[in-house]
Scaffold this motif. Structure first.
Motif, PDB file in Angstrom:
ATOM      1  N   ASP A 148      53.864  24.948  52.651  1.00  0.00           N
ATOM      2  CA  ASP A 148      54.882  23.944  53.004  1.00  0.00           C
ATOM      3  C   ASP A 148      54.290  22.817  53.856  1.00  0.00           C
ATOM      4  N   ALA A 169      60.724  31.534  60.144  1.00  0.00           N
ATOM      5  CA  ALA A 169      61.160  31.614  61.541  1.00  0.00           C
ATOM      6  C   ALA A 169      62.638  31.232  61.627  1.00  0.00           C
ATOM      7  N   THR A 170      63.053  30.262  60.810  1.00  0.00           N
ATOM      8  CA  THR A 170      64.464  29.851  60.805  1.00  0.00           C
ATOM      9  C   THR A 170      65.346  31.046  60.456  1.00  0.00           C
TER      10      THR A 170
HETATM   11  N1  LIG Z   1      56.537  33.439  54.752  1.00  0.00           N
HETATM   12  C1  LIG Z   1      55.473  32.652  54.918  1.00  0.00           C
HETATM   13  N2  LIG Z   1      54.515  32.549  53.960  1.00  0.00           N
HETATM   14  C2  LIG Z   1      53.439  31.734  54.128  1.00  0.00           C
HETATM   15  N3  LIG Z   1      53.238  30.959  55.233  1.00  0.00           N
HETATM   16  C3  LIG Z   1      54.153  31.017  56.212  1.00  0.00           C
HETATM   17  C4  LIG Z   1      55.313  31.855  56.123  1.00  0.00           C
HETATM   18  N4  LIG Z   1      56.050  31.700  57.265  1.00  0.00           N
HETATM   19  C5  LIG Z   1      55.390  30.809  58.020  1.00  0.00           C
HETATM   20  N5  LIG Z   1      54.256  30.376  57.413  1.00  0.00           N
HETATM   21  C6  LIG Z   1      53.290  29.394  57.912  1.00  0.00           C
HETATM   22  O1  LIG Z   1      53.006  29.697  59.277  1.00  0.00           O
HETATM   23  C7  LIG Z   1      52.826  28.508  60.043  1.00  0.00           C
HETATM   24  C8  LIG Z   1      53.743  28.496  61.236  1.00  0.00           C
HETATM   25  O2  LIG Z   1      55.048  28.452  60.722  1.00  0.00           O
HETATM   26  P1  LIG Z   1      56.318  28.225  61.620  1.00  0.00           P
HETATM   27  O3  LIG Z   1      56.179  28.917  62.920  1.00  0.00           O
HETATM   28  O4  LIG Z   1      56.680  26.768  61.628  1.00  0.00           O
HETATM   29  O5  LIG Z   1      57.324  29.103  60.749  1.00  0.00           O
HETATM   30  P2  LIG Z   1      58.331  28.598  59.663  1.00  0.00           P
HETATM   31  O6  LIG Z   1      58.935  29.825  59.078  1.00  0.00           O
HETATM   32  O7  LIG Z   1      57.685  27.617  58.730  1.00  0.00           O
HETATM   33  O8  LIG Z   1      59.310  27.872  60.674  1.00  0.00           O
HETATM   34  P3  LIG Z   1      60.709  27.209  60.422  1.00  0.00           P
HETATM   35  O9  LIG Z   1      61.537  28.176  59.625  1.00  0.00           O
HETATM   36  O10 LIG Z   1      61.184  27.035  61.834  1.00  0.00           O
HETATM   37  O11 LIG Z   1      60.429  25.913  59.694  1.00  0.00           O
HETATM   38  C9  LIG Z   1      53.075  27.338  59.074  1.00  0.00           C
HETATM   39  O12 LIG Z   1      51.832  26.867  58.617  1.00  0.00           O
HETATM   40  C10 LIG Z   1      53.864  27.972  57.944  1.00  0.00           C
HETATM   41  O13 LIG Z   1      53.612  27.311  56.728  1.00  0.00           O
END
Ligand SMILES: Nc1ncnc2c1ncn2[C@@H]1O[C@H](COP(=O)(O)OP(=O)(O)OP(=O)(O)O)[C@@H](O)[C@H]1O
Ligand SMILES: NC(=O)c1ccc[n+]([C@@H]2O[C@H](COP(=O)(O)O)[C@@H](O)[C@H]2O)c1
Length: 205
Positions: free
Chosen positions: A104, A169-170
């Motif tokens: 993402d 994280a959301t």
């Molecule tokens: N399920 C997942 N699979 C692959 N990469 C992940 C996943 N969850 C988080 N990441 C990666 O971990 C890093 C930190 O993510 P972050 O803490 O912003 O979590 P997020 O789930 O993307 O957050 P939010 O839901 O708040 O946007 C980012 O590079 C994100 O792309």
């Protein structure tokens, strides 16, 4: 082939201003708890302790100069590497620092005014990316849509998760707001910390 020296998790500065972010001291503490069982990943507070939010490339520059400084200190102090191993490629190559992210993040590179082109270029040219697949995101497509990413794709390492996780994280925060269980989604130690510090409750209905 790489020899991985360490992994660094750098919680973002409070002034990044992302909605729902807990205070950095709590995010750092939660990451530290989550990493208790890791022998090679550590949390680093430098980014969160700066007066303002700083762009990711500047965080990479900081950690890279720290890495080189530590390397120089170690070699001046006399290496602990056995003499017979010094000539092996793993020890003679200069250390590299790569940005690990989910797919993402490649999409956010396309958001107008979010990332400077020269920063994206420095990340993929000087450092390199390790990009993990994420549900709903096609990293190959994002690379082909960007001239910079296409040009430096030899420095973008794609990691395809065999079992892809939809977790975000959301999602975890929303579940907590709604009083739902997040057991098995995040470590028990982090769940206890969240409870003890009354985090992620503001929007609870
Ligand atoms: N399920 C997942 N699979 C692959 N990469 C992940 C996943 N969850 C988080 N990441 C990666 O971990 C890093 C930190 O993510 P972050 O803490 O912003 O979590 P997020 O789930 O993307 O957050 P939010 O839901 O708040 O946007 C980012 O590079 C994100 O792309
Ligand atoms: N221009 C930049 O360097 C820039 C822009 C947006 C997000 N980021 C970083 O990306 C990371 C993830 O941010 P999001 O959770 O908003 O996707 C954070 O560490 C943030 O500092 C950097």
């Amino acid at each position: 082939m790489y020899q991985v020296i360490e992994g660094i998790i750098s919680p973002v500065n409070d002034n990044y201003g992302k909605k729902e972010l807990a205070a950095a001291k709590h995010r750092v503490a939660m990451v530290r708890l989550a990493l208790q069982t890791s022998s090679w990943i550590r949390v680093d507070q430098w980014e969160s302790e700066q007066k303002e939010w700083i762009e990711t490339v500047k965080v990479l520059r900081h950690h890279y100069s720290e890495l080189l400084r530590k390397e120089a200190t170690n070699s001046n102090a006399g290496s602990e590497i056995p003499t017979e191993d010094i000539a092996t490629p793993a020890y003679t190559a200069a250390p590299e620092l790569k940005l690990l992210c989910g797919a993402d993040i490649l999409k956010t590179f396309q958001t107008p005014n979010l990332w400077k082109d020269e920063h994206i270029q420095e990340i993929v040219e000087k450092f390199g990316l390790v990009c993990v697949s994420r549900a709903g995101h096609d990293f190959q497509q994002y690379i082909s849509e960007s001239a910079i990413l296409t040009h430096y794709q030899h420095n973008i390492h794609l990691v395809k998760n065999v079992v892809q996780s939809d977790l975000s994280a959301t999602y975890v925060r929303q579940a907590l707001y709604q009083g739902q269980s997040v057991k098995y989604l995040i470590p028990d130690s982090v769940i206890s910390y969240i409870k003890d510090h009354d985090l992620y409750r503001e929007e609870r209905k």
